[in-house]
Design a protein around this motif. Structure first.
Motif, mmCIF file in Angstrom:
data_model
loop_
_atom_site.group_PDB
_atom_site.id
_atom_site.type_symbol
_atom_site.label_atom_id
_atom_site.label_comp_id
_atom_site.label_asym_id
_atom_site.label_seq_id
_atom_site.Cartn_x
_atom_site.Cartn_y
_atom_site.Cartn_z
ATOM 1 N N PHE A 41 -3.794 18.296 -11.847
ATOM 2 C CA PHE A 41 -3.684 17.126 -10.971
ATOM 3 C C PHE A 41 -3.188 17.789 -9.697
ATOM 4 O O PHE A 41 -2.143 18.087 -9.265
ATOM 5 C CB PHE A 41 -2.678 16.365 -11.546
ATOM 6 C CG PHE A 41 -3.082 15.581 -12.867
ATOM 7 C CD1 PHE A 41 -3.692 14.505 -12.573
ATOM 8 C CD2 PHE A 41 -3.080 16.173 -14.340
ATOM 9 C CE1 PHE A 41 -4.467 13.556 -13.641
ATOM 10 C CE2 PHE A 41 -3.410 15.195 -15.048
ATOM 11 C CZ PHE A 41 -4.016 14.176 -15.133
ATOM 12 N N ASN A 42 -4.248 17.669 -8.513
ATOM 13 C CA ASN A 42 -3.582 18.246 -7.475
ATOM 14 C C ASN A 42 -4.621 17.223 -6.294
ATOM 15 O O ASN A 42 -5.523 17.684 -5.755
ATOM 16 C CB ASN A 42 -4.184 19.786 -7.382
ATOM 17 C CG ASN A 42 -3.828 20.243 -5.944
ATOM 18 O OD1 ASN A 42 -2.939 19.657 -5.016
ATOM 19 N ND2 ASN A 42 -4.489 21.438 -5.509
ATOM 20 N N PHE A 43 -4.099 16.043 -6.234
ATOM 21 C CA PHE A 43 -4.881 15.115 -5.341
ATOM 22 C C PHE A 43 -3.904 13.994 -4.922
ATOM 23 O O PHE A 43 -2.707 13.984 -5.382
ATOM 24 C CB PHE A 43 -5.990 14.500 -6.037
ATOM 25 C CG PHE A 43 -5.688 14.010 -7.439
ATOM 26 C CD1 PHE A 43 -5.208 12.693 -7.380
ATOM 27 C CD2 PHE A 43 -6.015 14.709 -8.394
ATOM 28 C CE1 PHE A 43 -4.825 12.133 -8.684
ATOM 29 C CE2 PHE A 43 -5.762 14.242 -9.695
ATOM 30 C CZ PHE A 43 -5.349 12.730 -9.988
ATOM 31 N N THR A 44 -4.316 13.513 -3.787
ATOM 32 C CA THR A 44 -3.537 12.230 -3.152
ATOM 33 C C THR A 44 -4.040 10.810 -3.459
ATOM 34 O O THR A 44 -5.473 10.518 -3.660
ATOM 35 C CB THR A 44 -3.466 12.340 -1.734
ATOM 36 O OG1 THR A 44 -2.742 13.735 -1.351
ATOM 37 C CG2 THR A 44 -2.663 11.343 -0.985
ATOM 38 N N GLU A 76 -0.681 6.702 -16.507
ATOM 39 C CA GLU A 76 0.467 6.443 -15.665
ATOM 40 C C GLU A 76 -0.119 6.419 -14.244
ATOM 41 O O GLU A 76 0.657 5.264 -13.688
ATOM 42 C CB GLU A 76 1.261 7.612 -15.793
ATOM 43 C CG GLU A 76 2.393 7.677 -14.829
ATOM 44 C CD GLU A 76 3.085 8.651 -14.975
ATOM 45 O OE1 GLU A 76 3.614 9.122 -13.738
ATOM 46 O OE2 GLU A 76 3.339 9.556 -15.597
ATOM 47 N N ILE A 77 -1.100 6.840 -13.825
ATOM 48 C CA ILE A 77 -1.684 6.840 -12.513
ATOM 49 C C ILE A 77 -2.361 5.608 -12.367
ATOM 50 O O ILE A 77 -2.294 4.548 -11.351
ATOM 51 C CB ILE A 77 -2.516 8.298 -12.196
ATOM 52 C CG1 ILE A 77 -1.608 9.314 -11.999
ATOM 53 C CG2 ILE A 77 -3.040 7.697 -10.692
ATOM 54 C CD1 ILE A 77 -2.418 10.528 -11.954
ATOM 55 N N GLY A 78 -3.320 5.248 -13.420
ATOM 56 C CA GLY A 78 -4.292 4.216 -12.949
ATOM 57 C C GLY A 78 -4.230 2.958 -13.707
ATOM 58 O O GLY A 78 -4.833 1.844 -13.312
ATOM 59 N N PHE A 79 -3.189 2.729 -14.619
ATOM 60 C CA PHE A 79 -3.132 1.530 -15.567
ATOM 61 C C PHE A 79 -1.637 1.423 -15.665
ATOM 62 O O PHE A 79 -0.928 1.738 -16.779
ATOM 63 C CB PHE A 79 -3.805 1.940 -16.759
ATOM 64 C CG PHE A 79 -5.384 2.322 -16.599
ATOM 65 C CD1 PHE A 79 -6.378 1.278 -16.480
ATOM 66 C CD2 PHE A 79 -5.836 3.468 -16.767
ATOM 67 C CE1 PHE A 79 -7.660 1.549 -16.579
ATOM 68 C CE2 PHE A 79 -7.237 3.888 -16.648
ATOM 69 C CZ PHE A 79 -8.039 2.991 -16.457
ATOM 70 N N ASP A 80 -1.287 0.478 -15.041
ATOM 71 C CA ASP A 80 0.261 0.062 -15.114
ATOM 72 C C ASP A 80 0.238 -1.101 -16.226
ATOM 73 O O ASP A 80 -0.275 -2.335 -15.833
ATOM 74 C CB ASP A 80 0.598 -0.499 -13.829
ATOM 75 C CG ASP A 80 2.014 -1.103 -13.901
ATOM 76 O OD1 ASP A 80 2.880 -1.040 -14.806
ATOM 77 O OD2 ASP A 80 2.404 -1.722 -12.723
ATOM 78 N N PHE A 100 -7.606 4.616 -4.209
ATOM 79 C CA PHE A 100 -8.387 5.496 -3.338
ATOM 80 C C PHE A 100 -8.145 7.045 -3.330
ATOM 81 O O PHE A 100 -6.887 7.127 -3.219
ATOM 82 C CB PHE A 100 -8.559 4.864 -1.790
ATOM 83 C CG PHE A 100 -8.776 3.757 -1.598
ATOM 84 C CD1 PHE A 100 -10.099 3.239 -1.646
ATOM 85 C CD2 PHE A 100 -7.817 2.719 -1.556
ATOM 86 C CE1 PHE A 100 -10.708 2.168 -1.263
ATOM 87 C CE2 PHE A 100 -8.239 1.273 -1.361
ATOM 88 C CZ PHE A 100 -9.534 1.075 -1.295
ATOM 89 N N THR A 101 -9.027 7.844 -3.893
ATOM 90 C CA THR A 101 -8.649 9.307 -3.880
ATOM 91 C C THR A 101 -9.987 10.107 -3.842
ATOM 92 O O THR A 101 -10.938 9.339 -3.301
ATOM 93 C CB THR A 101 -7.814 9.889 -5.160
ATOM 94 O OG1 THR A 101 -7.473 10.984 -4.815
ATOM 95 C CG2 THR A 101 -8.654 9.753 -6.346
ATOM 96 N N LYS A 102 -9.926 11.495 -3.803
ATOM 97 C CA LYS A 102 -11.159 12.265 -3.885
ATOM 98 C C LYS A 102 -11.077 13.062 -4.955
ATOM 99 O O LYS A 102 -10.157 13.431 -5.693
ATOM 100 C CB LYS A 102 -11.341 13.012 -2.498
ATOM 101 C CG LYS A 102 -11.367 12.228 -1.431
ATOM 102 C CD LYS A 102 -11.739 12.933 0.087
ATOM 103 C CE LYS A 102 -11.845 12.140 1.084
ATOM 104 N NZ LYS A 102 -12.102 12.781 2.420
ATOM 105 N N SER A 159 0.803 -1.010 0.110
ATOM 106 C CA SER A 159 0.069 0.063 0.044
ATOM 107 C C SER A 159 1.113 1.133 -0.001
ATOM 108 O O SER A 159 1.844 1.542 0.836
ATOM 109 C CB SER A 159 -0.876 -0.097 1.147
ATOM 110 O OG SER A 159 -1.741 1.430 1.339
ATOM 111 N N ASN A 160 0.984 2.173 -1.062
ATOM 112 C CA ASN A 160 1.559 3.190 -1.258
ATOM 113 C C ASN A 160 0.642 4.560 -1.285
ATOM 114 O O ASN A 160 -0.266 4.435 -2.067
ATOM 115 C CB ASN A 160 2.448 3.212 -2.419
ATOM 116 C CG ASN A 160 3.459 1.972 -1.988
ATOM 117 O OD1 ASN A 160 4.251 2.030 -1.365
ATOM 118 N ND2 ASN A 160 3.332 0.954 -3.084
ATOM 119 N N THR A 161 1.039 5.444 -0.794
ATOM 120 C CA THR A 161 0.289 6.882 -0.904
ATOM 121 C C THR A 161 1.216 7.978 -1.800
ATOM 122 O O THR A 161 2.353 8.070 -1.180
ATOM 123 C CB THR A 161 -0.218 7.491 0.425
ATOM 124 O OG1 THR A 161 -1.132 6.622 0.965
ATOM 125 C CG2 THR A 161 -0.852 8.753 0.069
#
Length: 273
Positions: free
Chosen positions: A220-223, A134-138, A197-199, A114-116
């Motif tokens: 892009f400004n989220f965690t 890049e973020i969601g599909f490896d 998981f993000t918002k 698990s990485n944030t």
């Protein structure tokens, strides 16, 4: 690797509790949940993504692994929604999805991580699509041709769903992506369950316009918290007892009348080429 792990170790308290999480399906098998969840409501979004290809499926398998992973995913989704009931906030609450995900991977996976990560960047036009990929599909390299087109179309469809919800900028909405992967690409085998998981708020919805216009920016400004767990492939291929336990689990915990990967507006299956 110790083969007496996961679902084969039901004398272990943690594994036993993970198994009990899914009792809500077997106990209520005769009682259908009338709540219709399409993957999105006014409080948030849950996306479902499956990534597979034929190269990863063994020709001699009695049960195609792609189907098994999809069945396990549908069971996970059904169990989370049974626990949430008709509470729309609970249906998209990340804590419920994380609880279900952790229960599933405790039974069938290893190498949990698990990485944030914080994303603070501005991209324009087609760069937006590549950033989201890049973020969601490896997929071990930049997708191209039909794969790239499929992901681009998918992102636009999902963002249009967000637009249609009419967020007024005051909401802070949970966004969860639950997915499984089983593919071989560039000689690399990927077989796992993933969760993101993000918002998001109204700024996030700009991805639709960014995809269509190179003149409009997406900030892009989220965690994002990314969870990954590898399916116990060695057990599946070499341990008949494990494979039997997996199939028995699927038979006992059918997702009922809701094949979520076929019904939800936010579900999509990609074929990696």
């Amino acid at each position: 690797m110790n083969l007496q792990t996961g679902i084969l170790a039901l004398d272990n308290e943690e594994t036993k509790n993970a198994f009990l999480y899914f009792d809500v399906l077997s106990e209520l098998k005769e009682t259908q949940n009338n709540t219709k969840f399409t993957g999105i409501n006014k409080y948030g979004i849950v996306e479902l993504v499956g990534m597979t290809n034929k190269a990863a499926a063994r020709a001699d398998e009695t049960n195609d692994l792609n189907s098994v992973l999809e069945s396990l995913s549908n069971i996970l989704i059904s169990a989370v929604l049974k626990h949430a009931g008709s509470d729309e906030k609970a249906q998209v609450d990340p804590k419920h999805w994380l609880a279900g995900y952790n229960a599933l991977v405790s039974l069938f996976c290893h190498n949990y991580s698990s990485n944030t990560k914080d994303y603070r960047d501005k991209k324009v036009g087609k760069e937006v699509v590549q950033k989201v990929i890049e973020i969601g599909f490896d997929v071990n390299g930049e997708p191209s041709n039909l794969m790239k087109e499929a992901i681009s179309k998918y992102l636009q469809q999902q963002a249009e769903l967000m637009n249609n919800m009419g967020f007024d900028g005051t909401l802070d909405n949970p966004y969860t992506l639950i997915g499984f992967s089983n593919f071989i690409y560039n000689n690399k085998r990927v077989c796992c369950f993933r969760a993101y998981f993000t918002k998001f708020d109204t700024n996030s919805v700009k991805v639709t316009r960014s995809c269509k216009s190179a003149q409009q920016k997406f900030d892009f400004n989220f965690t994002i918290t990314h969870c990954n767990a590898d399916f116990m492939l060695s057990n599946w291929e070499n341990n008949p007892a494990f494979k039997q336990k997996v199939n028995d689990f699927i038979d006992k915990h059918q997702a009922g009348d809701h094949p979520f990967f076929d019904e939800c507006q936010t579900a999509h299956k990609f074929t990696v080429v």
